[in-house]
Design an enzyme around this catalytic site. Structure first.
Site, PDB file in Angstrom:
ATOM      1  N   GLU A  51       0.838  -1.207   0.000  1.00 39.66           N
ATOM      2  CA  GLU A  51       0.000   0.000   0.000  1.00 39.66           C
ATOM      3  C   GLU A  51       0.868   1.251   0.000  1.00 39.66           C
ATOM      4  OE1 GLU A  51      -0.220  -2.643   1.911  1.00 39.66           O
ATOM      5  OE2 GLU A  51      -2.286  -3.173   2.391  1.00 39.66           O
ATOM      6  N   CYS A  85      -0.770   1.105   7.390  1.00 41.76           N
ATOM      7  CA  CYS A  85      -1.268   1.371   6.036  1.00 41.76           C
ATOM      8  C   CYS A  85      -2.698   1.887   6.063  1.00 41.76           C
ATOM      9  CB  CYS A  85      -1.143   0.131   5.163  1.00 41.76           C
ATOM     10  SG  CYS A  85       0.577  -0.163   4.674  1.00 41.76           S
TER      11      CYS A  85
END
Ligand code: THU
Length: 127
Positions: A51, A85
């Site tokens: 991510e 993330c």
């Protein structure tokens, strides 16, 4: 571009010699799709998630708005973004943005950014 195909392709590029766990992430913005993979390091905490790589690619292209996210990994249960993330995604994605959790065969589950990170620390807290 299809988010699933983009994430699946970039997952194959993951550098994960320590965990052996390959992850791909793809983000849709108003101008296109940006993808990233996890990049591990022998100093384990220095590794970065898929991510984070996708967000870096998005920012490098001048984009700042995430409209949709897809994360792909090969796991018995759908893989959700890690805590860090979730915060990184929330920086650029509205609470209602959908995050699709996919396996190699296709999408398996859908969650929103708000479901992944309720009570997010946000810009409003700085005021
Ligand atoms: N990983 C990601 O890239 N994204 C996630 O959402 C979960 C975990 C990576 C980090 C590490 O390289 C490997 O997966 C095992 O934790």
């Amino acid at each position: 571009m299809d988010l699933f195909e983009a994430a699946k392709a970039v997952r194959e590029k993951a550098y994960a010699p320590y965990s052996g766990f390959l992850v791909g992430a793809a983000l849709r913005t108003p101008s296109g799709v940006f993808a990233g993979c996890n990049v591990e390091n022998v100093a384990y905490p220095e590794g970065t998630c898929a991510e984070a790589g996708a967000i870096a690619a998005m920012c490098a292209a001048g984009e700042r708005v995430i409209e949709e996210v897809l994360v792909i990994a090969d796991s018995p249960e759908p893989v959700t973004p890690c805590g860090g993330c979730r915060q990184k995604l929330a920086e650029f994605a509205a609470p209602e943005v959908v995050v699709t959790l996919a396996g190699l065969e296709g999408p398996r589950a859908r969650m929103t950014v708000a479901e992944l990170l309720p009570g997010a620390f946000a810009k409003g807290h700085l005021e």
